[in-house]
Design a protein around this motif. Structure first.
Motif, PDB file in Angstrom:
ATOM      1  N   HIS A  16       4.975  13.318   7.024  1.00 26.86           N
ATOM      2  CA  HIS A  16       3.583  13.741   6.892  1.00 26.86           C
ATOM      3  C   HIS A  16       3.580  15.260   6.819  1.00 26.86           C
ATOM      4  O   HIS A  16       4.022  15.930   7.753  1.00 26.86           O
ATOM      5  N   THR A  18       1.331  18.592   6.460  1.00 29.79           N
ATOM      6  CA  THR A  18      -0.002  19.196   6.559  1.00 29.79           C
ATOM      7  C   THR A  18       0.164  20.701   6.703  1.00 29.79           C
ATOM      8  O   THR A  18       1.289  21.207   6.770  1.00 29.79           O
ATOM      9  N   VAL A  36     -10.017   6.792   3.261  1.00 31.04           N
ATOM     10  CA  VAL A  36      -8.946   7.639   2.740  1.00 31.04           C
ATOM     11  C   VAL A  36      -8.851   7.476   1.231  1.00 31.04           C
ATOM     12  O   VAL A  36      -8.842   6.359   0.719  1.00 31.04           O
ATOM     13  N   ALA A  61     -12.691  18.127  -3.597  1.00 32.16           N
ATOM     14  CA  ALA A  61     -12.563  17.770  -2.176  1.00 32.16           C
ATOM     15  C   ALA A  61     -13.911  17.753  -1.459  1.00 32.16           C
ATOM     16  O   ALA A  61     -14.201  16.816  -0.710  1.00 32.16           O
ATOM     17  N   LYS A  65     -15.602  14.447   0.260  1.00 36.44           N
ATOM     18  CA  LYS A  65     -15.976  14.422   1.682  1.00 36.44           C
ATOM     19  C   LYS A  65     -17.463  14.087   1.830  1.00 36.44           C
ATOM     20  O   LYS A  65     -17.843  13.309   2.696  1.00 36.44           O
ATOM     21  N   ASP A  70     -12.914  10.591   4.619  1.00 32.79           N
ATOM     22  CA  ASP A  70     -12.444  11.300   5.807  1.00 32.79           C
ATOM     23  C   ASP A  70     -11.251  12.193   5.510  1.00 32.79           C
ATOM     24  O   ASP A  70     -11.119  13.269   6.079  1.00 32.79           O
ATOM     25  N   LYS A  71     -10.355  11.705   4.637  1.00 30.93           N
ATOM     26  CA  LYS A  71      -9.225  12.543   4.252  1.00 30.93           C
ATOM     27  C   LYS A  71      -8.685  12.154   2.892  1.00 30.93           C
ATOM     28  O   LYS A  71      -8.832  11.019   2.442  1.00 30.93           O
ATOM     29  N   ILE A  72      -8.073  13.142   2.259  1.00 27.29           N
ATOM     30  CA  ILE A  72      -7.449  12.991   0.950  1.00 27.29           C
ATOM     31  C   ILE A  72      -5.957  13.185   1.172  1.00 27.29           C
ATOM     32  O   ILE A  72      -5.537  14.175   1.789  1.00 27.29           O
ATOM     33  N   VAL A  73      -5.175  12.243   0.672  1.00 26.83           N
ATOM     34  CA  VAL A  73      -3.728  12.291   0.867  1.00 26.83           C
ATOM     35  C   VAL A  73      -3.043  12.133  -0.491  1.00 26.83           C
ATOM     36  O   VAL A  73      -3.381  11.247  -1.270  1.00 26.83           O
ATOM     37  N   THR A  95      -6.551  21.485   2.701  1.00 29.84           N
ATOM     38  CA  THR A  95      -7.582  20.547   2.265  1.00 29.84           C
ATOM     39  C   THR A  95      -7.055  19.130   2.079  1.00 29.84           C
ATOM     40  O   THR A  95      -7.750  18.159   2.360  1.00 29.84           O
ATOM     41  N   ILE A  96      -5.834  19.027   1.596  1.00 30.15           N
ATOM     42  CA  ILE A  96      -5.220  17.745   1.272  1.00 30.15           C
ATOM     43  C   ILE A  96      -3.981  17.564   2.141  1.00 30.15           C
ATOM     44  O   ILE A  96      -3.204  18.498   2.320  1.00 30.15           O
ATOM     45  N   GLU A  97      -3.808  16.350   2.669  1.00 31.43           N
ATOM     46  CA  GLU A  97      -2.583  16.017   3.396  1.00 31.43           C
ATOM     47  C   GLU A  97      -1.592  15.440   2.389  1.00 31.43           C
ATOM     48  O   GLU A  97      -1.982  14.888   1.366  1.00 31.43           O
TER      49      GLU A  97
END
Length: 164
Positions: A16, A18, A36, A61, A65, A70-73, A95-97
């Motif tokens: 992961h 970040t 997600v 992004a 949202k 909740d999140k962008i991966v 901004t992005i994981e």
């Protein structure tokens, strides 16, 4: 076989990435809670991924949202060092994981593996995007042709979110 709506995201060991650094995790930990958007690319720094796919999600992004994400991966079959360098070089890491699937195990489990051995790249993720809610896939968009970002791009995901 490609993962389908209604199926659960598998739990596969990944890295992961970040803006806080790199940690060991599973795909289920990263993608399994909340809403997600998970988009997959053949490779960090490759032309379409670097100049079109990732920047499209970065630009959208705030809209994603606002639509309840909740999140962008972003997932790629690269080692975590390359993925970290890509996140930093693009400014996307805040901004992005990122999910580094160095051995392509998640790509295979999701049925999104693409053989790019002919170009010297080996097995990679197919270009795709998934909308996932609490670990269950709702939308799967897989590109039909190399170098295209239409069905897997941020505009298509925004459209999918607005129709739900």
């Amino acid at each position: 076989m490609t993962i389908e709506p209604g199926q659960t995201i598998p739990s596969v060991p990944v890295k992961h990435v970040t803006d806080q650094g790199v940690t060991d995790a599973t795909s289920a930990e990263i993608l399994g809670s909340g809403t997600v958007v998970f988009f997959t690319v053949p490779g960090a720094f490759t032309p379409t991924c670097h100049l079109n796919h990732l920047p499209g999600y970065l630009a959208a992004a705030d809209q994603l949202k606002a639509a309840g994400v909740d999140k962008i991966v972003c997932g790629t079959v690269n080692d975590h060092h390359v993925v970290k360098a890509w996140a930093e070089a693009t400014g996307a890491g805040t901004t992005i994981e990122f999910l580094a699937d160095g051995l392509g195990k998640l790509a295979r489990e999701l049925g999104l593996v693409r053989d790019l051995s002919g170009g010297g790249l080996g097995l990679r993720f197919n270009r795709a995007s998934l909308l996932i809610r609490d670990g269950v896939v709702e939308v799967v968009n897989v590109e039909g042709a190399p170098g295209e970002v239409t069905s897997s791009g941020a505009p298509a995901m925004l459209e999918a979110l607005s129709s739900r």
